[in-house]
Scaffold this active site. Structure first.
Site, PDB file in Angstrom:
ATOM      1  N   ASP A  31      38.475  10.478  -1.560  1.00 31.36           N
ATOM      2  CA  ASP A  31      39.579  10.735  -2.484  1.00 31.36           C
ATOM      3  C   ASP A  31      39.902   9.563  -3.402  1.00 31.36           C
ATOM      4  OD1 ASP A  31      40.380  13.427  -1.902  1.00 31.36           O
ATOM      5  OD2 ASP A  31      41.113  12.716   0.033  1.00 31.36           O
TER       6      ASP A  31
ATOM      7  N   ASP B  96      37.471  20.103  -3.597  1.00 30.17           N
ATOM      8  CA  ASP B  96      38.369  19.068  -4.118  1.00 30.17           C
ATOM      9  C   ASP B  96      37.607  17.856  -4.633  1.00 30.17           C
ATOM     10  OD1 ASP B  96      39.161  20.618  -1.801  1.00 30.17           O
ATOM     11  OD2 ASP B  96      41.069  19.565  -1.756  1.00 30.17           O
TER      12      ASP B  96
ATOM     13  N   THR C 270      36.474  27.543   5.307  1.00 28.56           N
ATOM     14  CA  THR C 270      37.704  27.084   4.689  1.00 28.56           C
ATOM     15  C   THR C 270      38.455  26.230   5.682  1.00 28.56           C
ATOM     16  OG1 THR C 270      39.611  27.736   3.345  1.00 28.56           O
ATOM     17  CG2 THR C 270      39.279  28.955   5.403  1.00 28.56           C
TER      18      THR C 270
END
Length: 413
Positions: free
Chosen positions: A120, A177, A237
């Site tokens: 991230d 993401d 998921t």
């Protein structure tokens, strides 16, 4: 942001010429007024003052739950959004106090440039230090942070899988993401003249395009790979309703990511892909009239025996709408005719919805966060129907982008 080395300018010159003629909208197409946009940004500044009063010096704001502010350390994936929001609001207002407050948070965030334990770093470093570099042009202060962070990020790349690992655990998980962290890499190549960062970003985007997407251009959340041969172990998921559902924020990450990759490379395949993702989202029968999506596009259709059916079928996610609004404004500038007008109209409707009740908080409430009714992860019973720092960040970003369109400026310097 464009801080191109001479080497990279020569390599990318023809692409940049294409971008230049597609980067601004006609003022007569825009339906939201400058007064409306300025009002939302001014109110955002007032809310940020409330938020700042409740944030400890060594912490970052995360959410507000049960009349209590929830903060994080800088290792948490959302740590870059608060300084990034302050920097966008500084861009709007010129208020040096916002810049100083942002710099104070950059001080505690900088150490994450060495963090190789997360994918991230784009969220953490590019939304913060990237905006700081864009606005201050202080290359001495910020170039090294971004380049060190990019080097840390690519340490998670596996050339056999051809993707950057997202999490620990699983086998070799890659989540949608992760598309949002690739801009840090493309910009690292521009800052350094070293193509490896950009090449890894392109390879990761291509792998994701190949394996994450279904024929209808909805995305799986997680693809788990075998790192030894690159084969797919599972399509799963973590935050959606079920493995085959379309987790809403994941669809937004993909739209934003491929729109960004077209901007960064000029590759028409990415533009076509972004258009197809946008069609899935905007044409979905479960898209509400106000264009603030449910937390999962399949949530309203959950059977009664679903673990989420009784409580969460109709939860909206303002964070998804914020991301979509910002992405659609950009995608609008790369397209023409009816499709371009459709993207602009949808983004405007999302901004109007987000800028009013029930999504926008009254001044001085909500712990200083701007938006209400976002969803972190329903399967993890985490951050459900609360404000979220990244919802505010992308809302502010969308407002800033719209302001630039009103002023006849390109979206990116």
């Amino acid at each position: 942001m464009k801080y191109l080395s001479t080497f990279f300018l020569l390599a990318m010159g023809s692409v940049l010429m294409v971008w230049g003629c597609k980067s601004a909208a006609r003022q007569d197409e825009l339906q939201l007024s400058a007064a409306f946009i300025d009002e939302q940004l001014d109110e955002a500044i007032a809310q940020m003052a409330v938020l700042a009063d409740g944030v400890p010096a060594e912490r970052m704001p995360r959410t507000f739950q049960g009349d209590t502010s929830v903060t994080s350390d800088t290792k948490w994936w959302t740590s870059g959004f608060y300084p990034g929001s302050l920097l966008y609001l500084y861009e709007h207002s010129g208020d040096e106090r916002l810049l100083l407050l942002a710099k104070d948070k950059l001080r505690i965030l900088e150490k994450e440039k060495y963090n190789k334990g997360t994918h991230d770093l784009g969220f953490m470093l590019y939304c913060s230090f990237g905006n700081a570099l864009r606005l201050t042009r202080d290359t001495a202060a910020y170039n090294e942070v971004l380049l060190t962070g990019a080097k840390s990020l690519i340490s998670r790349y596996n050339p056999t899988v051809k993707a950057i690992r997202s999490w620990e655990g699983w086998t070799y998980p890659v989540i949608i993401d992760n598309m949002m962290n690739l801009e840090l890499l493309t910009q690292a190549s521009e800052l350094s003249g070293d193509r490896q960062y950009r090449d890894i970003a392109i390879t990761h985007a291509n792998t994701t395009m190949k394996n994450h997407y279904r024929p209808d251009y909805s995305s799986y959340h997680v693809i788990d790979y075998n790192p030894k041969d690159g084969s797919i172990v599972g399509k799963k998921t973590a935050q959606g309703a079920y493995d085959e559902s379309a987790w809403a924020r994941g669809q937004a990450w993909g739209l934003y990511g491929y729109t960004m990759m077209y901007r960064e490379t000029g590759e028409p395949t990415y533009l076509d892909f972004a258009n197809n993702i946008a069609a899935f989202i905007l044409d979905h029968p479960n898209m509400p009239e106000d264009l603030i999506p449910y937390w999962d596009f399949n949530a309203p259709d959950l059977p009664d025996d679903s673990p989420y059916a009784s409580r969460y079928k109709t939860n909206r996610d303002a964070s998804t709408a914020s991301i979509l609004a910002s992405a659609l404004l950009e995608l609008h500038t790369y397209t023409q005719g009816e499709i371009s007008a459709r993207y602009l109209d949808a983004a405007e409707k999302m901004l109007k919805s987000l800028s009013a009740a029930p999504y926008k908080a009254e001044q001085g409430t909500n712990g200083g966060f701007i938006l209400k009714h976002s969803v972190g992860s329903i399967p993890h019973d985490s951050e459900i129907d609360v404000p979220l720092t990244y919802a505010d960040y992308y809302y502010i970003e969308a407002l800033i982008r719209y302001k630039r369109l009103l002023e006849g400026k390109p979206l990116f310097d």
